[in-house]
Design an enzyme around this catalytic site. Structure first.
Site, PDB file in Angstrom:
ATOM      1  N   ARG A 158       0.806  -1.223   0.000  1.00 53.36           N
ATOM      2  CA  ARG A 158       0.000   0.000   0.000  1.00 53.36           C
ATOM      3  C   ARG A 158       0.838   1.272   0.000  1.00 53.36           C
ATOM      4  O   ARG A 158       0.605   2.179  -0.797  1.00 53.36           O
ATOM      5  CB  ARG A 158      -0.928   0.047   1.225  1.00 53.36           C
ATOM      6  CG  ARG A 158      -2.219  -0.690   1.044  1.00 53.36           C
ATOM      7  CD  ARG A 158      -2.678  -1.234   2.361  1.00 53.36           C
ATOM      8  NE  ARG A 158      -1.748  -2.275   2.772  1.00 53.36           N
ATOM      9  CZ  ARG A 158      -1.845  -3.546   2.389  1.00 53.36           C
ATOM     10  NH1 ARG A 158      -2.834  -3.922   1.650  1.00 53.36           N
ATOM     11  NH2 ARG A 158      -0.942  -4.437   2.758  1.00 53.36           N
ATOM     12  N   THR A 159       1.807   1.329   0.934  1.00 51.47           N
ATOM     13  CA  THR A 159       2.537   2.592   1.064  1.00 51.47           C
ATOM     14  C   THR A 159       3.289   2.883  -0.227  1.00 51.47           C
ATOM     15  O   THR A 159       3.228   3.986  -0.776  1.00 51.47           O
ATOM     16  CB  THR A 159       3.495   2.525   2.277  1.00 51.47           C
ATOM     17  OG1 THR A 159       2.741   2.119   3.412  1.00 51.47           O
ATOM     18  CG2 THR A 159       4.140   3.869   2.549  1.00 51.47           C
ATOM     19  N   LYS A 180      25.797  -4.328  -1.657  1.00 52.84           N
ATOM     20  CA  LYS A 180      27.259  -4.406  -1.824  1.00 52.84           C
ATOM     21  C   LYS A 180      27.985  -3.723  -0.667  1.00 52.84           C
ATOM     22  O   LYS A 180      29.203  -3.620  -0.669  1.00 52.84           O
ATOM     23  CB  LYS A 180      27.685  -3.711  -3.128  1.00 52.84           C
ATOM     24  CG  LYS A 180      27.074  -4.285  -4.380  1.00 52.84           C
ATOM     25  CD  LYS A 180      27.559  -3.469  -5.581  1.00 52.84           C
ATOM     26  CE  LYS A 180      26.876  -3.909  -6.853  1.00 52.84           C
ATOM     27  NZ  LYS A 180      27.105  -2.946  -7.944  1.00 52.84           N
ATOM     28  N   ARG A 187      11.409   4.042   3.128  1.00 54.78           N
ATOM     29  CA  ARG A 187      11.062   3.068   4.174  1.00 54.78           C
ATOM     30  C   ARG A 187      12.308   2.267   4.494  1.00 54.78           C
ATOM     31  O   ARG A 187      12.983   1.756   3.592  1.00 54.78           O
ATOM     32  CB  ARG A 187       9.951   2.130   3.712  1.00 54.78           C
ATOM     33  CG  ARG A 187       9.777   0.967   4.693  1.00 54.78           C
ATOM     34  CD  ARG A 187       8.530   0.162   4.437  1.00 54.78           C
ATOM     35  NE  ARG A 187       7.343   0.916   4.811  1.00 54.78           N
ATOM     36  CZ  ARG A 187       6.126   0.383   4.807  1.00 54.78           C
ATOM     37  NH1 ARG A 187       5.942  -0.876   4.452  1.00 54.78           N
ATOM     38  NH2 ARG A 187       5.087   1.110   5.164  1.00 54.78           N
ATOM     39  N   HIS A 202       5.390   6.310  11.467  1.00 60.07           N
ATOM     40  CA  HIS A 202       4.793   6.120  10.143  1.00 60.07           C
ATOM     41  C   HIS A 202       3.799   7.271   9.940  1.00 60.07           C
ATOM     42  O   HIS A 202       2.592   7.069   9.935  1.00 60.07           O
ATOM     43  CB  HIS A 202       4.091   4.765  10.111  1.00 60.07           C
ATOM     44  CG  HIS A 202       3.800   4.236   8.741  1.00 60.07           C
ATOM     45  ND1 HIS A 202       3.962   4.986   7.585  1.00 60.07           N
ATOM     46  CD2 HIS A 202       3.340   3.025   8.340  1.00 60.07           C
ATOM     47  CE1 HIS A 202       3.621   4.239   6.546  1.00 60.07           C
ATOM     48  NE2 HIS A 202       3.238   3.050   6.977  1.00 60.07           N
TER      49      HIS A 202
HETATM   50  C1  NCD Z   1       2.058  -0.942   8.158  1.00 59.01           C
HETATM   51  C2  NCD Z   1       3.560  -0.746   8.281  1.00 59.01           C
HETATM   52  O1  NCD Z   1       4.322  -1.050   7.368  1.00 59.01           O
HETATM   53  O2  NCD Z   1       3.945  -0.244   9.333  1.00 59.01           O
HETATM   54  N1  NCD Z   1       1.642  -1.149   6.844  1.00 59.01           N
HETATM   55  C3  NCD Z   1       1.345  -0.068   6.072  1.00 59.01           C
HETATM   56  O3  NCD Z   1       2.157   0.788   5.847  1.00 59.01           O
HETATM   57  N2  NCD Z   1       0.093   0.024   5.601  1.00 59.01           N
HETATM   58  C4  NCD Z   1       1.479  -1.922   9.100  1.00 59.01           C
HETATM   59  C5  NCD Z   1       2.009  -3.331   9.150  1.00 59.01           C
HETATM   60  O4  NCD Z   1       2.924  -3.694   8.411  1.00 59.01           O
HETATM   61  O5  NCD Z   1       1.468  -4.079   9.952  1.00 59.01           O
END
Ligand code: NCD
Length: 300
Positions: free
Chosen positions: A52-53, A80, A101, A129
């Protein structure tokens, strides 16, 4: 230049500005004309799995008329031995905004320190987040028209889930009545609770029993198994900590169930078409909210 690294960096006014902007973006998505092309490149850099993100940032960039390029962490030169700061310096020469991320807490802050373009934190380890929290607050407002005074239960792995930490901050800022519910071993860090209490004096109750009788919004997350040393323990907790249909049926009729997703089996099976289940709708609001984030950090 403005980065978006942590909910802690935002005032309530900042958050409200993001949410208002997201509303405009949602309206713009209903228009049938294509966006005016902008000469901007959004680079996504994901060093942890994401559906999703990653995809909603990409879609948001395209919907804004920008272009997106993507670096997938495990295929990058970090394999590397290149340092994150070198990778970020290089990428900031290729793009106008970086969406990062990374499994290490503090990675986004470090990236922002060395990048010459804005950095958006798309999750740094178990820490923060912020864009998920903006989506969560936006969803609650769209569904319930308010946040202040609502009874919101955060249920699941409160120790490791960055979405929960960030959301606790956001809900406290807006005066929700918060219930923190987790298995004993997975409680929210005392330090994080103390911080929001000192800043916002929210109403926070901590429990290990799921009781939804007064619950307006149930926000669930999975056990974050990738943050456990002991995978057996993660599997045991995932197995034990489940929300049942009976527990949900004790809640008020207009209960909304939210989840950052992915979900495993913490909600009852075949629950997706239940009218309380709002998590797919919540995920779709990821696009307008992330359009607003990109727009604002790029200074529009
Ligand atoms: C979350 C995350 O990556 O922190 N997912 C997301 O971004 N929608 C929640 C999760 O991984 O449980």
């Amino acid at each position: 230049m403005s980065d978006l690294i942590s909910m802690r960096d935002l005032s309530r006014n900042d958050v409200e500005a993001y949410l208002r902007h997201a509303e405009k973006m949602e309206k713009s998505l209903r228009s049938s004309s294509p966006p005016k092309p902008r000469n901007k490149i959004v680079a996504t850099m994901f060093f942890e799995p994401s559906t999703r993100t990653h995809m909603s940032f990409w879609a948001a960039a395209e919907r804004l008329g920008c272009r997106a390029i993507s670096l997938s962490g495990d295929k990058s030169s970090s394999a590397k031995g290149e340092t994150l700061s070198d990778t970020v310096r290089i990428m900031s020469g290729y793009a106008d905004v970086l969406v990062l991320r990374h499994p290490l807490e503090g990675a986004a802050r470090l990236a922002a320190d060395v990048s010459s373009v804005p950095v958006v934190n798309a999750g740094d380890g178990g820490n923060q987040h912020p864009t998920q929290t903006l989506i969560d607050l936006y969803s609650i407002l769209r569904l319930k028209k308010k946040i202040s005074g609502l009874s919101v239960h955060l249920v699941g792995d409160l120790r490791h889930a960055r979405a929960m930490r960030s959301l606790l901050y956001g809900l406290s800022m807006f005066g929700a009545k918060i219930t923190l519910c987790s298995p004993k071993a997975l409680a929210m860090s005392d330090e994080v609770v103390r911080e929001v209490q000192e800043k916002f004096s929210p109403s926070i109750r901590t429990t290990h029993e799921i009781n939804l009788r007064d619950c307006d919004v149930l926000y669930v997350c999975r056990i974050q198994k990738e943050r456990f040393e002991d995978q057996y323990e993660a599997a045991r907790l995932q197995d034990e900590f489940r929300i049942t249909k009976e527990q949900i049926s004790a809640a008020p009729d207009d209960l909304a169930i939210l989840h950052p997703l992915p979900k495993i089996d913490e909600l009852p099976a075949d629950y997706d078409s239940d009218p309380h289940a709002k998590y797919f709708q919540q995920a779709s609001w990821g696009v307008p909210v992330r359009m607003a984030v990109l727009d604002r950090v790029m200074g529009v």
